[in-house]
Design a protein around this motif. Sequence first.
Motif, PDB file in Angstrom:
ATOM      1  N   UNK A  36     -63.382 -10.671 -13.916  1.00 13.77           N
ATOM      2  CA  UNK A  36     -63.242 -12.013 -13.372  1.00 13.77           C
ATOM      3  C   UNK A  36     -63.099 -12.991 -14.529  1.00 13.77           C
ATOM      4  N   UNK A  37     -62.095 -13.863 -14.453  1.00 15.84           N
ATOM      5  CA  UNK A  37     -61.826 -14.860 -15.493  1.00 15.84           C
ATOM      6  C   UNK A  37     -62.413 -16.204 -15.083  1.00 15.84           C
ATOM      7  N   UNK A  38     -63.287 -16.742 -15.930  1.00 20.09           N
ATOM      8  CA  UNK A  38     -63.960 -18.009 -15.648  1.00 20.09           C
ATOM      9  C   UNK A  38     -63.604 -19.061 -16.691  1.00 20.09           C
ATOM     10  N   UNK A  39     -63.682 -20.302 -16.257  1.00 21.42           N
ATOM     11  CA  UNK A  39     -63.561 -21.452 -17.137  1.00 21.42           C
ATOM     12  C   UNK A  39     -64.886 -22.212 -17.042  1.00 21.42           C
ATOM     13  N   UNK A  40     -65.452 -22.576 -18.194  1.00 22.40           N
ATOM     14  CA  UNK A  40     -66.702 -23.322 -18.245  1.00 22.40           C
ATOM     15  C   UNK A  40     -66.360 -24.808 -18.207  1.00 22.40           C
ATOM     16  N   UNK A  41     -66.872 -25.513 -17.207  1.00 22.66           N
ATOM     17  CA  UNK A  41     -66.627 -26.952 -17.075  1.00 22.66           C
ATOM     18  C   UNK A  41     -67.975 -27.671 -16.972  1.00 22.66           C
ATOM     19  N   UNK A  42     -68.007 -28.974 -17.185  1.00 25.94           N
ATOM     20  CA  UNK A  42     -69.269 -29.709 -17.013  1.00 25.94           C
ATOM     21  C   UNK A  42     -69.817 -29.613 -15.580  1.00 25.94           C
ATOM     22  N   UNK A  43     -68.943 -29.373 -14.603  1.00 26.63           N
ATOM     23  CA  UNK A  43     -69.366 -29.260 -13.207  1.00 26.63           C
ATOM     24  C   UNK A  43     -69.898 -27.867 -12.859  1.00 26.63           C
ATOM     25  N   UNK A  44     -69.545 -26.869 -13.638  1.00 23.97           N
ATOM     26  CA  UNK A  44     -69.974 -25.504 -13.360  1.00 23.97           C
ATOM     27  C   UNK A  44     -68.947 -24.490 -13.831  1.00 23.97           C
ATOM     28  N   UNK A  45     -68.996 -23.299 -13.263  1.00 23.45           N
ATOM     29  CA  UNK A  45     -68.094 -22.209 -13.635  1.00 23.45           C
ATOM     30  C   UNK A  45     -66.985 -22.094 -12.600  1.00 23.45           C
ATOM     31  N   UNK A  46     -65.752 -22.174 -13.070  1.00 28.73           N
ATOM     32  CA  UNK A  46     -64.603 -22.066 -12.172  1.00 28.73           C
ATOM     33  C   UNK A  46     -63.986 -20.688 -12.327  1.00 28.73           C
ATOM     34  N   UNK A  47     -63.941 -19.943 -11.219  1.00 29.97           N
ATOM     35  CA  UNK A  47     -63.324 -18.614 -11.201  1.00 29.97           C
ATOM     36  C   UNK A  47     -61.824 -18.787 -11.013  1.00 29.97           C
ATOM     37  N   UNK A  48     -61.046 -18.466 -12.051  1.00 28.64           N
ATOM     38  CA  UNK A  48     -59.600 -18.666 -12.023  1.00 28.64           C
ATOM     39  C   UNK A  48     -58.827 -17.465 -11.498  1.00 28.64           C
ATOM     40  N   UNK A  49     -59.244 -16.257 -11.882  1.00 30.25           N
ATOM     41  CA  UNK A  49     -58.499 -15.053 -11.498  1.00 30.25           C
ATOM     42  C   UNK A  49     -59.431 -13.855 -11.555  1.00 30.25           C
ATOM     43  N   UNK A  50     -59.023 -12.785 -10.861  1.00 24.94           N
ATOM     44  CA  UNK A  50     -59.825 -11.565 -10.856  1.00 24.94           C
ATOM     45  C   UNK A  50     -58.907 -10.353 -10.769  1.00 24.94           C
ATOM     46  N   UNK A  51     -59.442  -9.209 -11.218  1.00 27.50           N
ATOM     47  CA  UNK A  51     -58.688  -7.960 -11.197  1.00 27.50           C
ATOM     48  C   UNK A  51     -59.623  -6.821 -10.807  1.00 27.50           C
ATOM     49  N   UNK A  52     -59.104  -5.912 -10.005  1.00 26.63           N
ATOM     50  CA  UNK A  52     -59.809  -4.683  -9.639  1.00 26.63           C
ATOM     51  C   UNK A  52     -58.867  -3.536  -9.963  1.00 26.63           C
ATOM     52  N   UNK A  53     -59.338  -2.528 -10.663  1.00 21.40           N
ATOM     53  CA  UNK A  53     -58.464  -1.418 -11.078  1.00 21.40           C
ATOM     54  C   UNK A  53     -58.386  -0.295 -10.062  1.00 21.40           C
ATOM     55  N   UNK A  54     -58.845  -0.529  -8.839  1.00 22.57           N
ATOM     56  CA  UNK A  54     -58.753   0.473  -7.790  1.00 22.57           C
ATOM     57  C   UNK A  54     -59.523   0.009  -6.578  1.00 22.57           C
ATOM     58  N   UNK A  55     -59.593   0.865  -5.583  1.00 23.69           N
ATOM     59  CA  UNK A  55     -60.328   0.530  -4.367  1.00 23.69           C
ATOM     60  C   UNK A  55     -61.346   1.617  -4.090  1.00 23.69           C
TER      61      UNK A  55
END
Length: 127
Positions: A36-55
């Motif tokens: 999971x790709x996050x960005x740290x902001x003064x308001x909190x953590x914003x989840x920008x994108x995610x990846x799963x390598x299988x199911x």
Amino acid sequence: MIGLCLGLAGVVWAEVPTTEFTLAWTHTIEKIRWEEDYRVTPQGLRLDAARIRGTGAGMEVPDGAVLRDGSWQYHPQLPVLPQLRLGRTPEAGDYQLCQAGACRPLADWLGPPRHERPAVEVWPCGQ
């Protein structure tokens, strides 16, 4: 620069100077990597994108995910999160914190997962 705090109940155990990070782990049963790709902001953590390598069990591919480079990639639509709470036990293995393409286990900042300390919280420092 804003940074990332690691700790519990508002007590800082470690600080990581970063504004962007990837949180990665391996599913304990299916042994499939999640990222999971996050960005740290003064308001909190914003989840920008995610990846799963299988199911697998409990690992359904979200609607709108695209299979690219061996991973199901998607963009979660979540509000900014004030913090993340992560379970850490010796049996489950450790999370990895990745910055600029290099990944390190949380143990590098916090020591190995221990039964006496089964969770960690992650939040923007100064929040």
